[in-house]
Design a protein around this motif. Structure first.
Motif, PDB file in Angstrom:
ATOM      1  N   GLU A   1       0.832  -1.207   0.000  1.00 18.09           N
ATOM      2  CA  GLU A   1       0.000   0.000   0.000  1.00 18.09           C
ATOM      3  C   GLU A   1       0.865   1.255   0.000  1.00 18.09           C
ATOM      4  O   GLU A   1       0.516   2.260  -0.633  1.00 18.09           O
ATOM      5  CB  GLU A   1      -0.947  -0.019   1.195  1.00 18.09           C
ATOM      6  CG  GLU A   1      -1.973  -1.147   1.125  1.00 18.09           C
ATOM      7  CD  GLU A   1      -2.685  -1.198  -0.218  1.00 18.09           C
ATOM      8  OE1 GLU A   1      -3.178  -0.136  -0.666  1.00 18.09           O
ATOM      9  OE2 GLU A   1      -2.737  -2.284  -0.833  1.00 18.09           O
TER      10      GLU A   1
ATOM     11  N   ALA B   1       1.983   1.757  -3.502  1.00 14.81           N
ATOM     12  CA  ALA B   1       0.904   2.318  -4.309  1.00 14.81           C
ATOM     13  C   ALA B   1       0.755   3.818  -4.052  1.00 14.81           C
ATOM     14  O   ALA B   1       0.585   4.612  -4.996  1.00 14.81           O
ATOM     15  CB  ALA B   1      -0.407   1.593  -4.008  1.00 14.81           C
ATOM     16  N   ALA B   2       0.842   4.214  -2.795  1.00 12.63           N
ATOM     17  CA  ALA B   2       0.725   5.630  -2.455  1.00 12.63           C
ATOM     18  C   ALA B   2       1.884   6.422  -3.024  1.00 12.63           C
ATOM     19  O   ALA B   2       1.724   7.569  -3.478  1.00 12.63           O
ATOM     20  CB  ALA B   2       0.656   5.792  -0.930  1.00 12.63           C
ATOM     21  N   GLU B   3       3.071   5.827  -3.007  1.00  7.87           N
ATOM     22  CA  GLU B   3       4.242   6.507  -3.566  1.00  7.87           C
ATOM     23  C   GLU B   3       4.086   6.718  -5.072  1.00  7.87           C
ATOM     24  O   GLU B   3       4.414   7.784  -5.611  1.00  7.87           O
ATOM     25  CB  GLU B   3       5.503   5.694  -3.265  1.00  7.87           C
ATOM     26  CG  GLU B   3       6.795   6.453  -3.415  1.00  7.87           C
ATOM     27  CD  GLU B   3       7.039   7.474  -2.313  1.00  7.87           C
ATOM     28  OE1 GLU B   3       8.025   8.208  -2.407  1.00  7.87           O
ATOM     29  OE2 GLU B   3       6.230   7.558  -1.353  1.00  7.87           O
ATOM     30  N   LEU B   4       3.586   5.710  -5.759  1.00  9.57           N
ATOM     31  CA  LEU B   4       3.340   5.844  -7.201  1.00  9.57           C
ATOM     32  C   LEU B   4       2.289   6.918  -7.473  1.00  9.57           C
ATOM     33  O   LEU B   4       2.431   7.706  -8.421  1.00  9.57           O
ATOM     34  CB  LEU B   4       2.892   4.506  -7.781  1.00  9.57           C
ATOM     35  CG  LEU B   4       3.980   3.456  -7.971  1.00  9.57           C
ATOM     36  CD1 LEU B   4       3.352   2.113  -8.340  1.00  9.57           C
ATOM     37  CD2 LEU B   4       4.985   3.878  -9.039  1.00  9.57           C
ATOM     38  N   ASP B   5       1.245   6.963  -6.662  1.00  6.31           N
ATOM     39  CA  ASP B   5       0.224   7.990  -6.835  1.00  6.31           C
ATOM     40  C   ASP B   5       0.812   9.386  -6.647  1.00  6.31           C
ATOM     41  O   ASP B   5       0.484  10.321  -7.394  1.00  6.31           O
ATOM     42  CB  ASP B   5      -0.928   7.769  -5.855  1.00  6.31           C
ATOM     43  CG  ASP B   5      -1.775   6.551  -6.201  1.00  6.31           C
ATOM     44  OD1 ASP B   5      -1.690   6.071  -7.348  1.00  6.31           O
ATOM     45  OD2 ASP B   5      -2.514   6.080  -5.308  1.00  6.31           O
ATOM     46  N   ALA B   6       1.692   9.529  -5.656  1.00  6.66           N
ATOM     47  CA  ALA B   6       2.320  10.831  -5.413  1.00  6.66           C
ATOM     48  C   ALA B   6       3.243  11.215  -6.563  1.00  6.66           C
ATOM     49  O   ALA B   6       3.304  12.387  -6.966  1.00  6.66           O
ATOM     50  CB  ALA B   6       3.093  10.788  -4.089  1.00  6.66           C
TER      51      ALA B   6
ATOM     52  N   ARG C   1       2.910  10.198  -9.682  1.00  7.01           N
ATOM     53  CA  ARG C   1       2.035  10.524 -10.807  1.00  7.01           C
ATOM     54  C   ARG C   1       1.472  11.930 -10.659  1.00  7.01           C
ATOM     55  O   ARG C   1       1.396  12.696 -11.634  1.00  7.01           O
ATOM     56  CB  ARG C   1       0.895   9.500 -10.879  1.00  7.01           C
ATOM     57  CG  ARG C   1      -0.059   9.688 -12.050  1.00  7.01           C
ATOM     58  CD  ARG C   1       0.610   9.348 -13.351  1.00  7.01           C
ATOM     59  NE  ARG C   1      -0.346   9.325 -14.446  1.00  7.01           N
ATOM     60  CZ  ARG C   1      -0.005   9.190 -15.718  1.00  7.01           C
ATOM     61  NH1 ARG C   1       1.267   9.061 -16.052  1.00  7.01           N
ATOM     62  NH2 ARG C   1      -0.913   9.180 -16.662  1.00  7.01           N
ATOM     63  N   ALA C   2       1.060  12.299  -9.449  1.00  7.32           N
ATOM     64  CA  ALA C   2       0.501  13.629  -9.211  1.00  7.32           C
ATOM     65  C   ALA C   2       1.531  14.728  -9.461  1.00  7.32           C
ATOM     66  O   ALA C   2       1.169  15.851  -9.832  1.00  7.32           O
ATOM     67  CB  ALA C   2      -0.031  13.719  -7.781  1.00  7.32           C
TER      68      ALA C   2
ATOM     69  N   LEU D   1       0.039  -2.668  -9.565  1.00 11.30           N
ATOM     70  CA  LEU D   1       0.423  -1.308  -9.193  1.00 11.30           C
ATOM     71  C   LEU D   1       0.544  -0.410 -10.418  1.00 11.30           C
ATOM     72  O   LEU D   1       0.172   0.768 -10.374  1.00 11.30           O
ATOM     73  CB  LEU D   1       1.742  -1.339  -8.422  1.00 11.30           C
ATOM     74  CG  LEU D   1       1.677  -1.947  -7.019  1.00 11.30           C
ATOM     75  CD1 LEU D   1       3.080  -2.123  -6.442  1.00 11.30           C
ATOM     76  CD2 LEU D   1       0.826  -1.085  -6.091  1.00 11.30           C
TER      77      LEU D   1
ATOM     78  N   GLU E   1      -3.125   0.321 -11.698  1.00 11.16           N
ATOM     79  CA  GLU E   1      -3.918   1.191 -10.834  1.00 11.16           C
ATOM     80  C   GLU E   1      -3.358   2.610 -10.755  1.00 11.16           C
ATOM     81  O   GLU E   1      -4.129   3.567 -10.602  1.00 11.16           O
ATOM     82  CB  GLU E   1      -4.010   0.574  -9.435  1.00 11.16           C
ATOM     83  CG  GLU E   1      -4.825  -0.721  -9.415  1.00 11.16           C
ATOM     84  CD  GLU E   1      -4.913  -1.337  -8.034  1.00 11.16           C
ATOM     85  OE1 GLU E   1      -4.269  -0.810  -7.101  1.00 11.16           O
ATOM     86  OE2 GLU E   1      -5.635  -2.352  -7.879  1.00 11.16           O
ATOM     87  N   SER E   2      -2.051   2.751 -10.845  1.00 10.05           N
ATOM     88  CA  SER E   2      -1.434   4.078 -10.733  1.00 10.05           C
ATOM     89  C   SER E   2      -1.343   4.798 -12.067  1.00 10.05           C
ATOM     90  O   SER E   2      -1.257   6.041 -12.105  1.00 10.05           O
ATOM     91  CB  SER E   2      -0.026   3.958 -10.144  1.00 10.05           C
ATOM     92  OG  SER E   2       0.842   3.299 -11.058  1.00 10.05           O
TER      93      SER E   2
END
Length: 336
Positions: free
Chosen positions: A61, A64-69, A71-72, A96, A99-100
């Motif tokens: 998790e 996943a959060a790191e990839l989202d950050a 990407r943002a 991952l 989803e990202s």
């Protein structure tokens, strides 16, 4: 030093039934290099080593959060340099990536001996090249996504027996598959020793070699020699105050650019501990784009920095993939 001639390839593994296609091999399949996008050219989503007790990157998790950050912050692709036996969690990578929306390239390869139990090394050393080829062409652990690059490591100011063995296996795997070889340079040292072995002795084209951690040894002469030889130079691990990273990097990259080697530069974050993740309060993957990119744009200009983050890794990690067949055999064990 000449990189034009090498040994005869008659002793290297043979390739049969090859239909070459130039592409980047991600965990979701091969893509055109033009589709890579803004790339963190050296980082880790998962990593485990006895050298980093209590700091394992093993939280799905958090990854996943790191990839989202990332990407943002504008990121589109990550090259994960975690090699065999260091907790790659390869089975998690396709999900991952989906989803990202971040393209992920996984690695095969082997790190320094200190990162492994003796029995692990004993099991894989007999056919290391076969293991690398299998992970690049069939899948990690036999069923996982295919690796898209090879990661091996040198020592401090030199190459020990383990390093020479793993680099020889990496060269054999490169000649079969076309995969790029990324090198962990211990504290940024030993770059020319690596090129002597891989390129002069083992006939790996210099533009298939990515030299990592050169920011940790800010020697402009070595940087220029390595770039002139044709290798890619990865400057990774920004924000680490105990290395010559952020504050020395603009000068180092300016010198390379002025010498005509802007097309050899790669940038990465090299997150190696749980505390370094952005989701845990560290710089993490987004730092490369949120803090580091604007700093470099002041020195190099926006256009060049964009090319360093896009066109350069697209060339460095693309391959004309071969190896429909391989004469060796991997050890058949899971490689996470």
């Amino acid at each position: 030093m000449s990189r034009d001639a090498g040994p005869s390839l008659t002793t290297l593994p043979s390739v049969t039934s090859v239909t070459p296609v130039t592409s980047i091999r991600t965990v979701l399949g091969d893509i055109s290099p033009v589709d890579l996008g803004i790339c963190d050219a050296h980082d880790h989503l998962f990593l485990r080593s006895p050298q980093l007790p209590g700091q394992e990157l093993d939280d799905t998790e958090a990854a996943a959060a790191e990839l989202d950050a990332f990407r943002a912050a504008g990121g589109a692709a990550v090259i994960q340099w975690t090699p065999y036996g260091m907790g790659r969690r390869a089975v998690e990578l396709p999900r991952l990536a989906r989803e990202s929306g971040v393209r992920i390239v996984a690695a095969t390869g082997l790190h320094q001996a200190a990162h492994y139990a003796a029995e692990v090394l004993a099991r894989v050393r007999a056919d290391l090249a076969g293991l690398f080829v299998a992970e690049l062409t069939e899948g990690i652990g036999g069923t996982g996504p295919r690796a898209g690059m090879i990661k091996v490591a040198g020592g401090f100011h030199g190459l020990d027996r383990h390093a020479r063995h793993t680099m020889t296996a990496a060269a054999e795997a490169h000649h079969v598959t076309g995969a790029a070889i990324g090198i962990h340079l211990e504290l940024g040292t030993g770059a020319m020793d690596v090129l002597d072995l891989l390129c002069d002795e083992l006939a790996v084209p210099p533009d298939r070699v990515v030299l990592g951690h050169l920011n940790r040894s800010p020697d402009p002469t070595v940087h220029r020699l390595a770039a002139e030889a044709g290798a890619y130079l990865a400057f990774d691990g920004p924000s680490r105050a105990h290395h010559a990273t952020d504050w020395r990097l603009p000068d180092a990259l300016t010198a390379l650019t002025e010498a005509g080697h802007g097309d050899r530069i790669l940038l990465g974050g090299d997150t190696t501990t749980a505390d370094a993740r952005s989701v845990n309060g560290g710089p993490g993957m987004p730092y490369l784009l949120r803090r580091h990119r604007p700093r470099l744009e002041l020195a190099l200009g926006e256009d060049l920095v964009t090319r360093i983050l896009t066109a350069n890794p697209a060339r460095a990690f693309a391959a004309t993939w071969g190896a429909a067949a391989w004469g060796g055999a991997g050890d058949g064990t899971p490689g996470g």
